[in-house]
Scaffold this active site. Structure first.
Site, PDB file in Angstrom:
ATOM      1  CB  SER A 120     -84.185  25.389 -42.417  1.00 50.94           C
ATOM      2  OG  SER A 120     -83.151  24.329 -42.830  1.00 50.94           O
ATOM      3  CG  HIS A 125     -79.555  17.868 -59.824  1.00 50.43           C
ATOM      4  ND1 HIS A 125     -79.069  17.923 -61.003  1.00 50.43           N
ATOM      5  CD2 HIS A 125     -79.672  16.715 -58.989  1.00 50.43           C
ATOM      6  CE1 HIS A 125     -78.481  16.540 -60.909  1.00 50.43           C
ATOM      7  NE2 HIS A 125     -78.901  16.015 -59.572  1.00 50.43           N
ATOM      8  NE  ARG A 150     -90.188  19.108 -43.106  1.00 52.84           N
ATOM      9  CZ  ARG A 150     -89.665  17.760 -42.961  1.00 52.84           C
ATOM     10  NH1 ARG A 150     -90.522  16.736 -42.794  1.00 52.84           N
ATOM     11  NH2 ARG A 150     -88.551  17.654 -43.123  1.00 52.84           N
ATOM     12  CB  SER A 175     -40.513  22.530 -62.102  1.00 51.75           C
ATOM     13  OG  SER A 175     -41.005  21.319 -61.873  1.00 51.75           O
ATOM     14  CD  GLU A 182     -45.198  17.365 -51.726  1.00 55.67           C
ATOM     15  OE1 GLU A 182     -45.509  17.403 -52.886  1.00 55.67           O
ATOM     16  OE2 GLU A 182     -44.395  17.848 -51.134  1.00 55.67           O
TER      17      GLU A 182
END
Length: 328
Positions: A51, A106, A47, A249, A224
């Protein structure tokens, strides 16, 4: 499970067809440009609006959805899930050429019968496992994005067409896996809700809130609990959890083993099973469809709340000062 590559399919199958890409958002733009670069004739159905203008800027000449579908052999529907059934009913179903196929990235609308497939109309799915901008970027880089493909009804003609489409969209370099509309939909929704989006976002915010409410500086909590997430995920993406543990570690690894199960314990696993059950029974789909029909009040409220969470302001301030956050 067999993984297919470019040698296992025939990209000329999709090159011999006209593909109408309906929608030009993140996925629509990536599919359209990748297919065009792979030698496929692409028409865009849209449309008028932003976009439409974006497609023109990319060198396409958009048409109405009805016109694009009427001249295509494959109509790839890439509108938002919540409005796809309406677009199909009003602008696609009655304009398909005889023998044309409907395609999806999808399986939601097929899995939950929002778009019934039958009456001589074949459907296939070519689902790239990445956001649209990454589908395009990995295509340009040459390594592509993994794809899941399916066909309904399950027949060799549609299977070959789905694989060919996936190859043209960059999947042939990364790997293509055959599945079903139902399995793709249910696993995709579960992954998004329980882990990748819902679970991860809540885990980050919970960690941030715990540190800040315990008296630590928000900037430390951000580093963190959020900033370092990408660094950890990048290592796991390249080599798995074992590679991660080799790169951290002994202190960090030991903490993973003794504290991880305390955070993600039996209660979380039970909640995950309930989330999956809502997906498999269609309860989540029903709620999401009603949300869209009600002008998305929950989405609107939650988006506002996300923007107001303290981690957003802290993160924006820190990212503006970090060159690494801008890729430099």
């Amino acid at each position: 499970m067999r993984v297919l590559y470019e040698r296992d399919g025939d990209v000329s199958i999709i090159r011999e067809r006209v593909v109408a890409v309906v929608g030009y958002g993140s996925q629509g733009r990536a599919h359209a440009m990748n297919l065009r670069d792979s030698g496929v004739e692409v028409v865009i159905g849209l449309r008028p609006g932003p976009s439409f203008d974006a497609a023109m800027s990319d060198g396409f000449m958009p048409r109405s959805v009805q016109e694009a579908v009427s001249i295509a052999d494959v109509a790839m529907l890439l509108t938002p899930d919540e409005c796809m059934a309406d677009v199909y009913a009003k602008a696609v179903r009655d304009y398909l050429r005889p023998g044309a196929s409907v395609a999806f990235a999808h399986g939601f609308n097929v899995c939950y019968n929002q778009i019934p497939i039958g009456n001589g109309v074949g459907a296939f799915m070519a689902a790239p496992k990445a956001p649209g901008h990454m589908v395009r970027e990995t295509y340009i880089a040459g390594w592509g994005t993994p794809h899941l493909v399916a066909a309904k009804p399950q027949c060799e003609h549609l299977r070959a067409l789905a694989v060919s489409y996936a190859i043209a969209n960059g999947g042939g370099a990364a790997g293509i896996i055959e599945t079903t509309f139902v399995d793709e939909t249910e696993t995709d929704l579960f992954g998004e809700q329980a882990v990748l989006c819902g679970g991860l976002v809540e885990l980050i915010r919970a960690g941030f809130d715990t540190l800040v409410s315990s008296g630590y500086e928000p900037e430390l909590a951000y580093f963190e609990c959020m900033h370092e997430m990408k660094l950890i995920v990048d290592v796991m993406n390249r080599g798995g959890v074992a590679a991660l543990n080799e790169s951290i570690s002994n202190n960090a690894e030991y903490g993973e083993y003794v504290s991880g199960p305390r955070v993600i314990g039996a209660a979380v696993r039970s909640a995950m099973r309930r989330v999956l059950n809502d997906i498999r029974t269609g309860r989540y789909a029903k709620d999401f469809i009603m949300e869209g029909r009600s002008n998305s009040p929950t989405l609107t409220a939650c988006r506002r709340a996300v923007g107001e969470h303290p981690i957003e302001a802290v993160g924006a301030r820190l990212r503006s000062r970090m060159t690494c956050a801008h890729g430099t």
